[in-house]
Design an enzyme around this catalytic site. Structure first.
Site, PDB file in Angstrom:
ATOM      1  N   GLY A  70     -39.620 -35.626 -33.212  1.00  0.00           N
ATOM      2  CA  GLY A  70     -40.163 -36.538 -32.214  1.00  0.00           C
ATOM      3  C   GLY A  70     -39.035 -37.092 -31.354  1.00  0.00           C
ATOM      4  O   GLY A  70     -39.169 -37.266 -30.140  1.00  0.00           O
ATOM      5  N   THR A  71     -37.908 -37.362 -32.005  1.00  0.00           N
ATOM      6  CA  THR A  71     -36.745 -37.886 -31.283  1.00  0.00           C
ATOM      7  C   THR A  71     -36.298 -36.908 -30.202  1.00  0.00           C
ATOM      8  O   THR A  71     -36.015 -37.297 -29.062  1.00  0.00           O
ATOM      9  CB  THR A  71     -35.583 -38.141 -32.278  1.00  0.00           C
ATOM     10  OG1 THR A  71     -36.024 -39.107 -33.232  1.00  0.00           O
ATOM     11  CG2 THR A  71     -34.329 -38.623 -31.579  1.00  0.00           C
TER      12      THR A  71
ATOM     13  N   ASN B 219     -44.982 -48.141 -33.704  1.00  0.00           N
ATOM     14  CA  ASN B 219     -44.708 -47.746 -35.087  1.00  0.00           C
ATOM     15  C   ASN B 219     -44.549 -48.925 -36.036  1.00  0.00           C
ATOM     16  O   ASN B 219     -44.696 -48.773 -37.245  1.00  0.00           O
ATOM     17  CB  ASN B 219     -43.450 -46.873 -35.151  1.00  0.00           C
ATOM     18  CG  ASN B 219     -42.316 -47.404 -34.319  1.00  0.00           C
ATOM     19  OD1 ASN B 219     -42.432 -47.577 -33.117  1.00  0.00           O
ATOM     20  ND2 ASN B 219     -41.213 -47.721 -34.970  1.00  0.00           N
TER      21      ASN B 219
ATOM     22  N   GLN C   8     -46.876 -41.915 -33.243  1.00  0.00           N
ATOM     23  CA  GLN C   8     -47.712 -42.613 -34.235  1.00  0.00           C
ATOM     24  C   GLN C   8     -49.199 -42.475 -33.938  1.00  0.00           C
ATOM     25  O   GLN C   8     -50.018 -42.520 -34.839  1.00  0.00           O
ATOM     26  CB  GLN C   8     -47.341 -44.105 -34.312  1.00  0.00           C
ATOM     27  CG  GLN C   8     -45.949 -44.383 -34.846  1.00  0.00           C
ATOM     28  CD  GLN C   8     -45.778 -44.065 -36.333  1.00  0.00           C
ATOM     29  OE1 GLN C   8     -46.743 -43.978 -37.089  1.00  0.00           O
ATOM     30  NE2 GLN C   8     -44.535 -43.890 -36.763  1.00  0.00           N
TER      31      GLN C   8
ATOM     32  N   SER D  10     -44.733 -35.622 -33.218  1.00  0.00           N
ATOM     33  CA  SER D  10     -43.893 -35.236 -34.354  1.00  0.00           C
ATOM     34  C   SER D  10     -44.785 -34.833 -35.521  1.00  0.00           C
ATOM     35  O   SER D  10     -45.835 -35.436 -35.746  1.00  0.00           O
ATOM     36  CB  SER D  10     -43.018 -36.440 -34.740  1.00  0.00           C
ATOM     37  OG  SER D  10     -42.233 -36.124 -35.863  1.00  0.00           O
TER      38      SER D  10
ATOM     39  N   HIS E  70     -44.166 -34.823 -38.918  1.00  0.00           N
ATOM     40  CA  HIS E  70     -44.119 -35.437 -40.252  1.00  0.00           C
ATOM     41  C   HIS E  70     -44.894 -36.748 -40.388  1.00  0.00           C
ATOM     42  O   HIS E  70     -44.963 -37.314 -41.481  1.00  0.00           O
ATOM     43  CB  HIS E  70     -42.669 -35.587 -40.740  1.00  0.00           C
ATOM     44  CG  HIS E  70     -41.866 -36.656 -40.081  1.00  0.00           C
ATOM     45  ND1 HIS E  70     -41.471 -37.786 -40.745  1.00  0.00           N
ATOM     46  CD2 HIS E  70     -41.347 -36.751 -38.837  1.00  0.00           C
ATOM     47  CE1 HIS E  70     -40.733 -38.525 -39.928  1.00  0.00           C
ATOM     48  NE2 HIS E  70     -40.646 -37.923 -38.770  1.00  0.00           N
TER      49      HIS E  70
ATOM     50  N   THR F 276     -33.560 -20.783 -31.755  1.00  0.00           N
ATOM     51  CA  THR F 276     -34.586 -20.050 -32.496  1.00  0.00           C
ATOM     52  C   THR F 276     -35.629 -21.016 -33.031  1.00  0.00           C
ATOM     53  O   THR F 276     -35.294 -22.050 -33.606  1.00  0.00           O
ATOM     54  CB  THR F 276     -33.935 -19.264 -33.658  1.00  0.00           C
ATOM     55  OG1 THR F 276     -32.975 -18.380 -33.086  1.00  0.00           O
ATOM     56  CG2 THR F 276     -34.970 -18.474 -34.444  1.00  0.00           C
TER      57      THR F 276
ATOM     58  N   CYS G 213     -36.051 -45.950 -39.260  1.00  0.00           N
ATOM     59  CA  CYS G 213     -34.678 -45.709 -38.853  1.00  0.00           C
ATOM     60  C   CYS G 213     -33.837 -46.969 -38.936  1.00  0.00           C
ATOM     61  O   CYS G 213     -32.634 -46.910 -39.054  1.00  0.00           O
ATOM     62  CB  CYS G 213     -34.652 -45.171 -37.432  1.00  0.00           C
ATOM     63  SG  CYS G 213     -35.903 -43.923 -37.173  1.00  0.00           S
TER      64      CYS G 213
HETATM   65  C1  LIG Z   1     -43.035 -44.083 -32.197  1.00  0.00           C
HETATM   66  C2  LIG Z   1     -42.013 -43.114 -32.702  1.00  0.00           C
HETATM   67  N1  LIG Z   1     -41.346 -42.339 -31.846  1.00  0.00           N
HETATM   68  C3  LIG Z   1     -40.439 -41.442 -32.247  1.00  0.00           C
HETATM   69  C4  LIG Z   1     -40.130 -41.284 -33.573  1.00  0.00           C
HETATM   70  C5  LIG Z   1     -39.119 -40.283 -33.993  1.00  0.00           C
HETATM   71  O1  LIG Z   1     -39.736 -39.139 -34.572  1.00  0.00           O
HETATM   72  P1  LIG Z   1     -38.907 -38.206 -35.539  1.00  0.00           P
HETATM   73  O2  LIG Z   1     -38.771 -38.924 -36.839  1.00  0.00           O
HETATM   74  O3  LIG Z   1     -39.742 -36.953 -35.660  1.00  0.00           O
HETATM   75  O4  LIG Z   1     -37.607 -37.934 -34.891  1.00  0.00           O
HETATM   76  C6  LIG Z   1     -40.779 -42.089 -34.526  1.00  0.00           C
HETATM   77  C7  LIG Z   1     -40.430 -42.018 -35.962  1.00  0.00           C
HETATM   78  O5  LIG Z   1     -40.558 -42.962 -36.706  1.00  0.00           O
HETATM   79  C8  LIG Z   1     -41.755 -43.024 -34.078  1.00  0.00           C
HETATM   80  O6  LIG Z   1     -42.411 -43.816 -34.937  1.00  0.00           O
END
Ligand SMILES: Cc1ncc(COP(=O)(O)O)c(C=O)c1O
Length: 383
Positions: free
Chosen positions: A71-72, A152, A180, A200, A202, A238, A328
């Site tokens: 997601g990042t 989140n 989210q 994302s 996960h 890849t 994080c």
């Molecule tokens: C709102 C939001 N954006 C981005 C991310 C980042 O996603 P990823 O953990 O897949 O890098 C998160 C992860 O907690 C999130 O909650």
């Protein structure tokens, strides 16, 4: 001791069918989707079929989708990709909100250090941005607007459609971080006035380390990663074939049962809230987040007088996993930037705990957690 996982906003476990899809895709002959031989074609077909399934869920064309490593990465690609492309058209403004995930906020700060002008919109005490503030900040110089769908930490939803409409009027690109919200609300690319959308795997019972970026056809975009020609030259590297296949399976399962998924998490949330009120009384905690505009799977509470760290440590000792902020930042003791933006008192800030729910959670777990929380509160308050 119970083992109760109430931290699904941090990450979720892969469910059995997703693991099966992952293992099937990862087993057998190797295949690089870029290779021309039979094994390569087979791998390419797996990625392509996964892309088609996402196109169905998001109501877009498969060519509008780019698989990423998280997601990042999706957030960073969207922001840098769109901002730098817009710079060529003389647009330098970036507009975002004070409650975005750091994947967005820190990327915006980096763009600011590169010469873009950054406006960070404030939020109200529920963590919601006002449309009027957004409208005042977005003009014909704005390159990119980035507003998350659901937060989140608090679950608060933002008026993304209304802000997107305004951005479109000014030909600014609209990015939405829906990491989210994905799996909990319908995200129809033909209905939403947005240009870029980050997801994302996960957070929805898919694997860690796989993301998706929707880029509306015709959106100016410059890649973040250079190398091979994968993903139509928009993301070199890849592809994570098994991860992508598993992500598609998880997404299909989530959207196949969207209403049930919403109701399940809403019920667990309601059960925990009700049991906590019975055990502790409603004056012992405060709810952080919007009462109506919110995701169903997140409940953020401040237990006034008890520090987040003490509560979380004691919950952990009793077998309950919760969180103090976003995953994080929960390793550090810094107060949450999201709750700080909601202008809470230092007491309310330092006593916040996030419970987040998902598949496999039960009402009994919610009730047990309320009992455990009440016992911990009594012990810590009587010290
Ligand atoms: C709102 C939001 N954006 C981005 C991310 C980042 O996603 P990823 O953990 O897949 O890098 C998160 C992860 O907690 C999130 O909650």
């Amino acid at each position: 001791m119970p083992s109760i996982y109430f931290d699904h906003a941090a990450t979720t476990s892969m469910n059995a069918e997703v693991i099966k899809a992952y293992v099937e895709a990862a087993s057998g002959a190797p295949g690089n989707p870029s290779s021309l031989h039979a094994q390569g074609r087979a791998a390419r077909e797996k990625v392509s079929s996964a892309r088609d399934r996402f196109a169905g869920i998001l109501n877009c064309e498969p060519s509008e989708l780019v698989f990423t490593g998280s997601g990042t990465e999706s957030d960073n690609s969207a922001l840098f990709g769109a901002a730098h492309a817009q710079l060529k058209r003389g647009r330098k403004g970036i507009v975002t909100t004070a409650v975005e995930h750091h994947a967005v906020l820190h990327a915006c700060r980096q763009l600011e250090s590169q010469g873009f002008s950054l406006t960070i919109l404030p939020v109200d005490e529920f963590g919601r941005v006002s449309l009027a503030d957004a409208q005042a900040a977005i003009d014909d110089t704005t390159a990119v607007v980035s507003v998350m769908a659901g937060n989140n930490e608090t679950g608060t939803l933002q008026p993304i459609a209304e802000i997107g409409e305004w951005a479109r009027k000014h030909k600014a690109l609209m990015h939405v971080d829906a990491v989210q919200a994905f799996g909990y609300m319908s995200l129809d690319s033909r209905e939403l006035p947005i240009d870029l959308l980050s997801l994302s795997a996960h957070k929805i019972n898919g694997p860690q380390g796989v993301g998706l970026l929707y880029i509306r056809k015709g959106t100016p975009f410059q890649p973040l990663l250079y190398g091979g020609t994968q993903e139509r030259n928009r993301r070199a590297g890849t592809e994570n074939v098994a991860g992508i296949v598993a992500f598609a399976k998880a997404a299909e399962m989530a959207y196949g049962h969207l209403q049930a998924r919403r109701e399940h998490t809403e019920n667990i949330r309601g059960s925990l809230l009700k049991a906590l009120t019975e055990q502790l009384g409603s004056n012992s905690f405060m709810i952080n987040g919007h009462p109506d505009y919110r995701l169903p799977q997140i409940l953020n509470l401040s237990f006034i007088g008890i520090s987040s760290e003490s509560m979380l440590m004691n919950l952990d000792l009793e077998g309950v996993s919760a969180s103090g902020g976003s995953a994080c930042t929960s390793g550090s003791l810094k107060p949450s930037h999201v709750l700080s933006a909601m202008k809470f008192s230092s007491e309310r800030l330092s006593s916040a705990v996030r419970f987040s729910f998902g598949l496999g959670n039960t009402r009994e777990e919610a009730e047990k957690t309320a009992k455990i929380t009440a016992t911990i509160s009594a012990r810590l308050r009587n010290r």
